[in-house]
Write an enzyme that holds these catalytic residues in place. Structure first.
Site, PDB file in Angstrom:
ATOM      1  N   ASP A 114      -4.145  -4.433   6.266  1.00  0.00           N
ATOM      2  CA  ASP A 114      -4.796  -5.340   5.158  1.00  0.00           C
ATOM      3  C   ASP A 114      -3.879  -6.382   4.689  1.00  0.00           C
ATOM      4  O   ASP A 114      -2.666  -5.773   4.507  1.00  0.00           O
ATOM      5  CB  ASP A 114      -5.257  -4.516   3.988  1.00  0.00           C
ATOM      6  CG  ASP A 114      -5.837  -5.459   3.108  1.00  0.00           C
ATOM      7  OD1 ASP A 114      -6.680  -6.278   3.246  1.00  0.00           O
ATOM      8  OD2 ASP A 114      -5.837  -4.941   1.790  1.00  0.00           O
TER       9      ASP A 114
ATOM     10  N   MET B  51       0.202   1.282   5.319  1.00  0.00           N
ATOM     11  CA  MET B  51      -0.343   1.590   6.362  1.00  0.00           C
ATOM     12  C   MET B  51      -1.570   0.763   6.584  1.00  0.00           C
ATOM     13  O   MET B  51      -2.086   0.188   5.574  1.00  0.00           O
ATOM     14  CB  MET B  51      -1.082   2.924   6.097  1.00  0.00           C
ATOM     15  CG  MET B  51      -1.418   3.888   7.156  1.00  0.00           C
ATOM     16  SD  MET B  51      -1.711   5.506   6.993  1.00  0.00           S
ATOM     17  CE  MET B  51      -0.161   6.014   6.425  1.00  0.00           C
TER      18      MET B  51
ATOM     19  N   HIS C 264      -2.771  -0.961  -3.322  1.00  0.00           N
ATOM     20  CA  HIS C 264      -3.847  -0.289  -2.872  1.00  0.00           C
ATOM     21  C   HIS C 264      -3.731   0.843  -4.002  1.00  0.00           C
ATOM     22  O   HIS C 264      -3.013   1.783  -3.757  1.00  0.00           O
ATOM     23  CB  HIS C 264      -3.920   0.317  -1.507  1.00  0.00           C
ATOM     24  CG  HIS C 264      -4.346  -0.954  -0.591  1.00  0.00           C
ATOM     25  ND1 HIS C 264      -3.907  -0.742   0.721  1.00  0.00           N
ATOM     26  CD2 HIS C 264      -4.988  -2.084  -0.737  1.00  0.00           C
ATOM     27  CE1 HIS C 264      -4.247  -1.796   1.375  1.00  0.00           C
ATOM     28  NE2 HIS C 264      -4.938  -2.655   0.531  1.00  0.00           N
TER      29      HIS C 264
ATOM     30  N   SER D 277       0.857  -1.189  -0.109  1.00  0.00           N
ATOM     31  CA  SER D 277       0.139  -0.010  -0.002  1.00  0.00           C
ATOM     32  C   SER D 277       0.658   1.199   0.058  1.00  0.00           C
ATOM     33  O   SER D 277       1.688   1.386  -0.904  1.00  0.00           O
ATOM     34  CB  SER D 277      -0.887  -0.159   1.247  1.00  0.00           C
ATOM     35  OG  SER D 277      -1.838   1.130   1.170  1.00  0.00           O
ATOM     36  N   THR D 278       0.916   1.826   1.064  1.00  0.00           N
ATOM     37  CA  THR D 278       1.820   3.178   1.098  1.00  0.00           C
ATOM     38  C   THR D 278       3.137   2.898   0.735  1.00  0.00           C
ATOM     39  O   THR D 278       3.776   2.355   1.567  1.00  0.00           O
ATOM     40  CB  THR D 278       1.461   4.124   2.686  1.00  0.00           C
ATOM     41  OG1 THR D 278       0.228   3.855   2.885  1.00  0.00           O
ATOM     42  CG2 THR D 278       1.962   5.270   2.465  1.00  0.00           C
TER      43      THR D 278
END
Length: 374
Positions: free
Chosen positions: A316, A313, A220, A194-195
């Site tokens: 998930d 972050m 993401h 993600s991030t």
């Protein structure tokens, strides 16, 4: 113990944007707006006196455009940057360039009804700034592609559903069919991030040879961004990289990236694996969700799949990686030292789902090792 406020500089040539964003951020006691400038040159003068922790930046501005300013900041004084731009709404090319240059996240603003949109999205802006302030950007200025930014739009708080909303677990909580599956020559790698993931994935995939094992990826990312992201990686990599389509084969030398706004799962047909691209509710407030992908790997591949969770972050993918681990899959979490945000890997490690913890630079080697059954 008092925690210092997050110092924010707003750079936008629209007086309306500066005013509304400043009001939204100033309403949060943990944020201090230290300045609002109409163009990057004014901002630089102000920032010489007091450097911000986060910059909220438009792309289209006079005297110096936002992308040039972003690259200058990242090369000279790496700082988390949140892009707030209508260009990102009209087309994702500018947004992808911003992300490649080091922006942490993107907020797309419309060309019409701007003031109302900003007021309605004030919580999203606040959360984006807080998330950016936690990003680790110490490597950005050195030009390292190890980990530096994310294509994650600020999202409103929604009910947090588990992977059960899309795919049921194997009997025994993930120890079902996957754990009992015989090894085949059809082995693959599943990656969730993600991030910070856009550059982390670039750093990993560009180091793989054309004969790399099959890879399925959840990053993401909103709709429209994943196709362009995949195209960009495809132009840089020896392997084929593209946005996944329902029914695609999982084959060596190919990486499939889950489309934004859709979930992606693996399915088994005999000794072959394919991907299923499906609609469904947000899982862990994301679609695509890493947990959904990882659960499908645990259920239908087991030890034939290697699970890797990288910078991001939240949590998930952490439970999904544990399910893969329990199903006999080799599992890897990215080490904190190279993560932009050590959220998803940290939670996976805490749950006992990571058999190995590796810095980003060692993950390509681990992927190639997985193809040999190591």
């Amino acid at each position: 113990m008092n925690v210092p406020a997050i110092r924010v500089m707003i750079v936008d040539d629209s007086a309306v944007v500066r005013q509304v964003v400043k009001q939204a951020l100033a309403a949060d006691p943990s944020i201090q707006v230290i300045g609002a400038a109409s163009d990057p040159l004014f901002a630089l003068e102000h920032m010489k006196k007091q450097w911000p922790d986060v910059i909220v930046l438009d792309i289209e501005m006079p005297r110096m455009d936002g992308l040039t300013f972003l690259r200058k900041v990242m090369s000279e004084h790496p700082t988390p940057v949140v892009i707030c731009s209508s260009l990102a709404e009209r087309g994702s090319d500018a947004a992808m360039k911003a992300l490649s240059a080091g922006a942490v996240s993107i907020i797309t603003k419309p060309t019409m009804g701007l003031k109302q949109f900003l007021e309605d999205s004030s919580n999203d802006i606040v959360q984006a700034v807080k998330a950016a302030a936690r990003a680790n950007v110490r490597h950005l200025g050195g030009g390292l592609a190890a980990a530096n930014q994310a294509a994650v739009s600020a999202a409103a708080v929604r009910p947090k559903l588990s992977a059960d909303a899309v795919i049921s677990a194997s009997p025994g909580g993930g120890l079902g069919s996957g754990a009992g599956m015989v090894r085949t020559t059809e082995r693959f790698v599943a990656i969730g991030t993600s991030t910070g993931g856009t550059q982390a994935l670039e750093a990993v995939l560009t180091r793989l040879p054309a004969v790399a094992p099959p890879i399925v990826i959840v990053q993401h990312m909103p709709e429209r961004f994943t196709a362009m992201f995949a195209e960009r990686l495809n132009s840089l990599c020896a392997i084929e990289v593209r946005e996944a389509r329902h029914g695609d084969r999982v084959i060596p030398g190919r990486a499939l990236i889950a489309p934004g706004g859709k979930h992606m799962m693996v399915a088994r047909s005999g000794a072959q694996y394919t991907v299923e691209v499906v609609d469904g509710p947000l899982v862990n407030r994301h679609r695509p969700s890493v947990d959904v992908l990882f659960r499908s790997c645990a259920k239908f591949a087991g030890r034939n799949a290697t699970g890797i969770i990288m910078t991001g972050m939240g949590d998930d993918g952490a439970r999904g990686l544990k399910e893969m681990f329990d199903a006999g899959s080799p599992t890897i979490a990215e080490d904190e030292s190279t993560c932009v945000v050590f959220g998803m890997p940290k939670e996976a490690i805490r749950l006992g789902g990571a058999a190995q913890v590796l810095p980003l630079g060692r993950i390509p080697e681990a992927i190639m090792q997985s193809a040999r059954g190591g």
